[in-house]
Design a protein around this motif. Sequence first.
Motif, short mmCIF file in Angstrom:
data_model
loop_
_atom_site.label_atom_id
_atom_site.label_comp_id
_atom_site.label_asym_id
_atom_site.label_seq_id
_atom_site.Cartn_x
_atom_site.Cartn_y
_atom_site.Cartn_z
N SER A 211 18.25 -16.15 12.56
CA SER A 211 17.44 -17.08 11.77
C SER A 211 15.98 -17.05 12.23
O SER A 211 15.07 -17.36 11.45
N GLY A 212 15.75 -16.68 13.49
CA GLY A 212 14.38 -16.53 13.97
C GLY A 212 13.65 -15.44 13.22
O GLY A 212 12.49 -15.59 12.83
N LEU A 213 14.35 -14.31 12.97
CA LEU A 213 13.76 -13.22 12.21
C LEU A 213 13.52 -13.64 10.76
O LEU A 213 12.52 -13.26 10.14
N VAL A 214 14.46 -14.44 10.23
CA VAL A 214 14.30 -14.95 8.87
C VAL A 214 13.05 -15.82 8.77
O VAL A 214 12.28 -15.73 7.82
N GLY A 215 12.84 -16.67 9.80
CA GLY A 215 11.66 -17.52 9.82
C GLY A 215 10.38 -16.71 9.84
O GLY A 215 9.43 -17.02 9.10
N ILE A 216 10.33 -15.66 10.66
CA ILE A 216 9.14 -14.81 10.73
C ILE A 216 8.89 -14.13 9.39
O ILE A 216 7.75 -14.07 8.90
N LEU A 217 9.96 -13.64 8.76
CA LEU A 217 9.84 -12.96 7.47
C LEU A 217 9.31 -13.92 6.40
O LEU A 217 8.41 -13.57 5.61
N LEU A 218 9.84 -15.14 6.38
CA LEU A 218 9.40 -16.11 5.38
C LEU A 218 7.94 -16.51 5.57
O LEU A 218 7.21 -16.72 4.60
N VAL A 219 7.51 -16.62 6.83
CA VAL A 219 6.09 -16.95 7.09
C VAL A 219 5.20 -15.84 6.57
O VAL A 219 4.15 -16.09 5.95
N LYS A 220 5.59 -14.58 6.82
CA LYS A 220 4.79 -13.45 6.34
C LYS A 220 4.72 -13.43 4.82
O LYS A 220 3.67 -13.15 4.23
N VAL A 221 5.85 -13.73 4.17
CA VAL A 221 5.88 -13.76 2.71
C VAL A 221 4.95 -14.85 2.18
O VAL A 221 4.20 -14.66 1.23
N LYS A 222 4.99 -16.04 2.81
CA LYS A 222 4.12 -17.13 2.40
C LYS A 222 2.65 -16.75 2.56
O LYS A 222 1.81 -17.07 1.70
N GLU A 223 2.33 -16.09 3.66
CA GLU A 223 0.94 -15.67 3.89
C GLU A 223 0.48 -14.67 2.83
O GLU A 223 -0.65 -14.73 2.34
N LEU A 224 1.37 -13.73 2.47
CA LEU A 224 1.02 -12.74 1.46
C LEU A 224 0.82 -13.39 0.09
O LEU A 224 -0.02 -12.93 -0.71
N LEU A 225 1.58 -14.46 -0.17
CA LEU A 225 1.46 -15.16 -1.45
C LEU A 225 0.34 -16.19 -1.45
O LEU A 225 0.08 -16.83 -2.48
N GLY A 226 -0.31 -16.35 -0.29
CA GLY A 226 -1.40 -17.31 -0.21
C GLY A 226 -0.95 -18.75 -0.13
O GLY A 226 -1.73 -19.67 -0.43
N LEU A 227 0.31 -18.97 0.26
CA LEU A 227 0.83 -20.33 0.36
C LEU A 227 0.51 -20.92 1.73
O LEU A 227 0.28 -20.20 2.70
N LYS A 228 0.51 -22.23 1.79
CA LYS A 228 0.23 -22.92 3.05
C LYS A 228 1.38 -22.72 4.03
O LYS A 228 2.55 -22.89 3.67
N VAL A 229 1.05 -22.36 5.25
CA VAL A 229 2.06 -22.16 6.30
C VAL A 229 1.87 -23.24 7.37
O VAL A 229 0.80 -23.35 7.97
N GLN A 230 2.92 -24.02 7.58
CA GLN A 230 2.87 -25.10 8.59
C GLN A 230 3.68 -24.67 9.79
O GLN A 230 4.89 -24.45 9.69
N MET A 231 3.03 -24.56 10.95
CA MET A 231 3.70 -24.09 12.16
C MET A 231 4.06 -25.21 13.11
O MET A 231 4.85 -25.02 14.04
#
Length: 211
Positions: free
Chosen positions: A172-192
């Motif tokens: 799930s850690g890898l899933v989290g990293i992948l989803l953050v990268k996808v959000k960044e590529l789509l220009g969505l807000k990423v909350q860490m």
Amino acid sequence: MISQLRARISILAQIFWVFFRIGPSSFGGGYAMIPLIEREVVQKRKWMEQSEISELVLIAGSAPGGVGVNSAVFIGHHKAGVAGACMAVLGITLPTFVIVFLLSIFNHYFEHNHKIAAALKGIHGAIVALILIAGYKMAKTSLLDKTTIAIVIAALGLLLLTSIHPITVLASGLVGILLVKVKELLGLKVQMEKTPEPSSEQQLVFPEYYI
């Protein structure tokens, strides 16, 4: 030089004593220690911030070994380097060793004692409560948005409804990293991390920012 040595010995003694008192709670495993560690390290001693202890527990749970001992190592090293880590480990493991040693000696005499069995059942109930508290406090700092909530629900469902090995849930850690990268590529807000809630004093001084 002497004053520095005394200060060094004092902090090492404090580290040992704090974890020596926490050690007996290991009856319920490492996660049962987390509320006690948080109370001592964050609330009473002010050695670490709440956000730091939450991240530390997540790392300690991912590393090999017990989460309680790993947390003690990290906190001891944070306060006093390698010597602090050694004193923390000694403090948190010594009570457990003594308790198990004594129980092994007297087990023959108490194994059929109904009062001892009832006492252990009571301890089990209290341990469940401690683990639930630890999980709740970790969730408060870890569940940031709908994405993290969905990952938790999916991981919990896999553990409860399938025979999948628990270690695979670490993916799930890898899933989290992948989803953050996808959000960044789509220009969505990423909350860490969660934005800390303002104190009552801050709201009184700068009320316009918290309306």
